[in-house]
Design a protein around this motif. Structure first.
Motif, PDB file in Angstrom:
ATOM      1  N   LEU A  42       0.826  -1.201   0.000  1.00 51.24           N
ATOM      2  CA  LEU A  42       0.000   0.000   0.000  1.00 51.24           C
ATOM      3  C   LEU A  42       0.865   1.258   0.000  1.00 51.24           C
ATOM      4  O   LEU A  42       1.930   1.301   0.613  1.00 51.24           O
ATOM      5  CB  LEU A  42      -0.915  -0.002   1.214  1.00 51.24           C
ATOM      6  N   PRO A  43       0.405   2.307  -0.659  1.00 44.73           N
ATOM      7  CA  PRO A  43       1.184   3.553  -0.722  1.00 44.73           C
ATOM      8  C   PRO A  43       0.918   4.428   0.491  1.00 44.73           C
ATOM      9  O   PRO A  43      -0.046   4.235   1.233  1.00 44.73           O
ATOM     10  CB  PRO A  43       0.633   4.207  -1.991  1.00 44.73           C
ATOM     11  N   LEU A  44       1.775   5.410   0.683  1.00 43.11           N
ATOM     12  CA  LEU A  44       1.498   6.448   1.667  1.00 43.11           C
ATOM     13  C   LEU A  44       0.354   7.323   1.169  1.00 43.11           C
ATOM     14  O   LEU A  44       0.217   7.563  -0.031  1.00 43.11           O
ATOM     15  CB  LEU A  44       2.732   7.313   1.899  1.00 43.11           C
ATOM     16  N   VAL A  45      -0.475   7.767   2.089  1.00 36.91           N
ATOM     17  CA  VAL A  45      -1.585   8.664   1.761  1.00 36.91           C
ATOM     18  C   VAL A  45      -1.190  10.059   2.214  1.00 36.91           C
ATOM     19  O   VAL A  45      -0.963  10.303   3.409  1.00 36.91           O
ATOM     20  CB  VAL A  45      -2.884   8.208   2.452  1.00 36.91           C
ATOM     21  N   GLU A  46      -1.091  10.979   1.296  1.00 37.87           N
ATOM     22  CA  GLU A  46      -0.604  12.320   1.606  1.00 37.87           C
ATOM     23  C   GLU A  46      -1.728  13.350   1.511  1.00 37.87           C
ATOM     24  O   GLU A  46      -2.672  13.214   0.749  1.00 37.87           O
ATOM     25  CB  GLU A  46       0.512  12.714   0.615  1.00 37.87           C
ATOM     26  N   GLY A  47      -1.592  14.395   2.325  1.00 38.82           N
ATOM     27  CA  GLY A  47      -2.410  15.587   2.179  1.00 38.82           C
ATOM     28  C   GLY A  47      -3.864  15.452   2.580  1.00 38.82           C
ATOM     29  O   GLY A  47      -4.689  16.234   2.110  1.00 38.82           O
ATOM     30  N   LYS A  48      -4.198  14.478   3.437  1.00 43.65           N
ATOM     31  CA  LYS A  48      -5.583  14.335   3.876  1.00 43.65           C
ATOM     32  C   LYS A  48      -5.644  14.303   5.397  1.00 43.65           C
ATOM     33  O   LYS A  48      -4.688  13.917   6.068  1.00 43.65           O
ATOM     34  CB  LYS A  48      -6.202  13.060   3.299  1.00 43.65           C
ATOM     35  N   ARG A 306      -8.837   2.179   1.876  1.00 39.82           N
ATOM     36  CA  ARG A 306      -8.379   2.556   0.536  1.00 39.82           C
ATOM     37  C   ARG A 306      -9.499   3.234  -0.243  1.00 39.82           C
ATOM     38  O   ARG A 306      -9.267   4.224  -0.948  1.00 39.82           O
ATOM     39  CB  ARG A 306      -7.898   1.327  -0.220  1.00 39.82           C
ATOM     40  N   GLN A 307     -10.695   2.724  -0.120  1.00 43.31           N
ATOM     41  CA  GLN A 307     -11.824   3.301  -0.850  1.00 43.31           C
ATOM     42  C   GLN A 307     -12.268   4.620  -0.222  1.00 43.31           C
ATOM     43  O   GLN A 307     -12.630   5.566  -0.931  1.00 43.31           O
ATOM     44  CB  GLN A 307     -12.984   2.311  -0.881  1.00 43.31           C
ATOM     45  N   ASP A 308     -12.224   4.692   1.097  1.00 41.62           N
ATOM     46  CA  ASP A 308     -12.727   5.863   1.809  1.00 41.62           C
ATOM     47  C   ASP A 308     -11.785   7.060   1.698  1.00 41.62           C
ATOM     48  O   ASP A 308     -12.220   8.194   1.473  1.00 41.62           O
ATOM     49  CB  ASP A 308     -12.953   5.507   3.282  1.00 41.62           C
ATOM     50  N   ALA A 354       0.825   1.130  10.190  1.00 34.53           N
ATOM     51  CA  ALA A 354      -0.225   2.093   9.897  1.00 34.53           C
ATOM     52  C   ALA A 354      -0.383   2.298   8.402  1.00 34.53           C
ATOM     53  O   ALA A 354       0.566   2.164   7.626  1.00 34.53           O
ATOM     54  CB  ALA A 354       0.070   3.428  10.582  1.00 34.53           C
ATOM     55  N   TYR A 355      -1.609   2.652   8.014  1.00 34.23           N
ATOM     56  CA  TYR A 355      -1.929   3.015   6.630  1.00 34.23           C
ATOM     57  C   TYR A 355      -3.012   4.078   6.666  1.00 34.23           C
ATOM     58  O   TYR A 355      -3.953   4.016   7.455  1.00 34.23           O
ATOM     59  CB  TYR A 355      -2.451   1.808   5.843  1.00 34.23           C
ATOM     60  N   GLY A 356      -2.909   5.045   5.780  1.00 38.00           N
ATOM     61  CA  GLY A 356      -3.923   6.079   5.648  1.00 38.00           C
ATOM     62  C   GLY A 356      -3.368   7.450   5.988  1.00 38.00           C
ATOM     63  O   GLY A 356      -2.159   7.629   6.156  1.00 38.00           O
ATOM     64  N   PRO A 357      -4.243   8.449   6.103  1.00 42.79           N
ATOM     65  CA  PRO A 357      -3.790   9.801   6.416  1.00 42.79           C
ATOM     66  C   PRO A 357      -3.010   9.837   7.729  1.00 42.79           C
ATOM     67  O   PRO A 357      -3.413   9.209   8.713  1.00 42.79           O
ATOM     68  CB  PRO A 357      -5.101  10.592   6.536  1.00 42.79           C
ATOM     69  N   GLN A 358      -1.888  10.525   7.728  1.00 46.10           N
ATOM     70  CA  GLN A 358      -1.056  10.713   8.922  1.00 46.10           C
ATOM     71  C   GLN A 358      -0.434   9.411   9.440  1.00 46.10           C
ATOM     72  O   GLN A 358      -0.008   9.332  10.597  1.00 46.10           O
ATOM     73  CB  GLN A 358      -1.869  11.376  10.050  1.00 46.10           C
ATOM     74  N   ALA A 359      -0.338   8.410   8.596  1.00 47.08           N
ATOM     75  CA  ALA A 359       0.230   7.126   9.025  1.00 47.08           C
ATOM     76  C   ALA A 359       1.666   7.266   9.506  1.00 47.08           C
ATOM     77  O   ALA A 359       2.110   6.525  10.399  1.00 47.08           O
ATOM     78  CB  ALA A 359       0.162   6.115   7.878  1.00 47.08           C
ATOM     79  N   THR A 360       2.406   8.226   8.947  1.00 49.44           N
ATOM     80  CA  THR A 360       3.816   8.374   9.322  1.00 49.44           C
ATOM     81  C   THR A 360       3.995   8.814  10.775  1.00 49.44           C
ATOM     82  O   THR A 360       5.105   8.777  11.298  1.00 49.44           O
ATOM     83  CB  THR A 360       4.526   9.378   8.401  1.00 49.44           C
ATOM     84  N   GLU A 361       2.926   9.220  11.428  1.00 48.24           N
ATOM     85  CA  GLU A 361       2.996   9.547  12.851  1.00 48.24           C
ATOM     86  C   GLU A 361       3.277   8.318  13.708  1.00 48.24           C
ATOM     87  O   GLU A 361       3.561   8.428  14.901  1.00 48.24           O
ATOM     88  CB  GLU A 361       1.680  10.194  13.300  1.00 48.24           C
ATOM     89  N   PHE A 362       3.187   7.134  13.112  1.00 42.41           N
ATOM     90  CA  PHE A 362       3.322   5.898  13.883  1.00 42.41           C
ATOM     91  C   PHE A 362       4.558   5.099  13.485  1.00 42.41           C
ATOM     92  O   PHE A 362       4.614   3.886  13.681  1.00 42.41           O
ATOM     93  CB  PHE A 362       2.048   5.064  13.743  1.00 42.41           C
TER      94      PHE A 362
END
Length: 388
Positions: A42-48, A306-308, A354-362
């Motif tokens: 899964l990719p990183l989710v940015e800007g959300k 991923r869909q949301d 973690a996956y989704g917005p702000q996942a890099t916080e973890f």
């Protein structure tokens, strides 16, 4: 003069752990040859921003449990769905009174963002109740849910929606769960709600129905339900993996369908409770079956996220159980020796993904309290810990 405090640690090395020919506490695990397609990383989710959080806890699940699940279920070149998450870190798990945590203090660190003593359910070391992330979410108008393969009154789910001095107080926990405001509670634990089994003969089933919950007792009722508040009690205590019981993935699907209707967002905690039980019993087959069930729920959560696009998925454990090690490959190459070092928990740090917005916080090395605090902040619920 500066004073230094030195912690003396006694390291006891078991000779049996060093001897690969020692068969005590050793099991043979077949290694799969996978012909199936490897799941996409899964990719990183940015800007959300984060609107929803799905928090998955594999009770007792360390790197060995995950890796053994991978080898046995999809093979050395395969990936479990939890292994496709792009952000990985580690969690330090000690409690306030012990370097080896139990599930109650471990879950309270996540739910309240504070350290407490082993056995405590959402109370601090002075036995004062702390507000949980689930309770704060309810106060802010979000929908909330709890899923477990144990009783829903067991230590981990209880720590998100009740406050008692001891995890053994499951009858009191059941009362508090019904007053928590959580829209969805799915797992086992019928005996703690039914007047037939409770020591005080209190009929919490009727109280739940009067409060608006639909009582569910099997997977057919879960599948067919159209209610917006669900109390699923699919076994007297922990789920028994009977054909009439829903999988964790099925419970997750239903919970997400209900909770996602709230435009303000939701918080959902999902526990793979019995991975821990397999570890306590040093039972590799039990662990693998539960890892498979849990990973299917992870897939369901990731597919939704991923869909949301606005859902953060965080996955970790409360502790590792059993001191599970992958000891030696058999000469044939189609099996692996699994060695267990204990029947209890260990102090080994556990994975954080973690996956989704702000996942890099973890990412990185984190204390278990950080995870709860950061999730609350990302949902704009305020700062943890807070006392009731």
């Amino acid at each position: 003069m500066k004073k230094f405090l030195f912690l003396s640690v006694l390291l006891i090395i078991s000779t049996s752990c060093q001897n690969p020919d020692n068969s005590e506490n050793t099991e043979i695990m077949p290694v799969a040859t996978s012909d199936s397609e490897i799941p996409e990383l899964l990719p990183l989710v940015e800007g959300k921003t984060v609107k929803n959080i799905i928090f998955l806890i594999g009770d007792g699940t360390g790197l060995a449990q995950i890796t053994s699940g991978q080898y046995a279920l999809v093979g050395p070149d395969g990936l479990l769905h939890m292994q496709t998450m792009p952000v990985t870190g580690f969690v330090k798990t000690h409690s306030s009174d012990n370097l080896i945590t139990d599930s109650a203090s471990g879950a309270t660190a996540y739910s309240c963002g504070l350290k407490t003593y082993n056995g405590a359910i959402a109370v601090n070391p002075d036995k004062e109740a702390c507000k949980t992330i689930l309770e704060l979410a309810e106060e802010m108008g979000l929908s909330t849910g709890l899923i477990a393969t144990s009783s829903i009154t067991h230590a981990t789910p209880a720590s998100f929606a009740s406050h008692v001095e001891s995890r053994s107080m499951e009858e009191e926990i059941a009362v508090q769960l019904l007053n928590s405001g959580a829209e969805v509670m799915l797992g086992g634990g019928f005996e703690f709600f039914s007047s037939q089994y409770r020591s005080d003969s209190l009929d919490l089933i009727t109280q739940a129905e009067e409060a608006g919950y639909q009582l569910l007792r099997n997977k057919e009722e879960l599948d067919n339900s159209e209610a917006e508040m669900l109390l699923g009690l699919f076994a007297n205590d922990g789920l028994e993996r009977a054909e009439t019981e829903p999988s964790t993935s099925a419970m997750t699907t239903k919970a997400l369908d209900i909770l996602s209707r709230n435009e303000d967002g939701f918080f959902l905690m999902i526990e793979g409770s019995q991975i821990d039980w397999g570890g306590h019993g040093n039972n590799t087959d039990y662990v693998l079956n539960e890892v498979e069930d849990f990973d299917a729920a992870v897939k369901t959560a990731l597919d939704f996220a991923r869909q949301d696009g606005e859902t953060l998925v965080v996955l970790t454990a409360d502790h590792e159980t059993g001191g599970m090690t992958l000891q030696r490959q058999r000469a044939e190459g189609d099996s692996l020796e699994i060695y267990w070092t204990t029947g209890y928990h260990t102090g080994i740090p556990v994975p954080l993904m973690a996956y989704g917005p702000q996942a890099t916080e973890f990412m990185g090395w984190r204390d278990n309290t950080y995870v709860g605090k950061r999730m609350a902040e990302l949902l704009n619920l305020g700062s943890l810990p807070q006392m009731k």
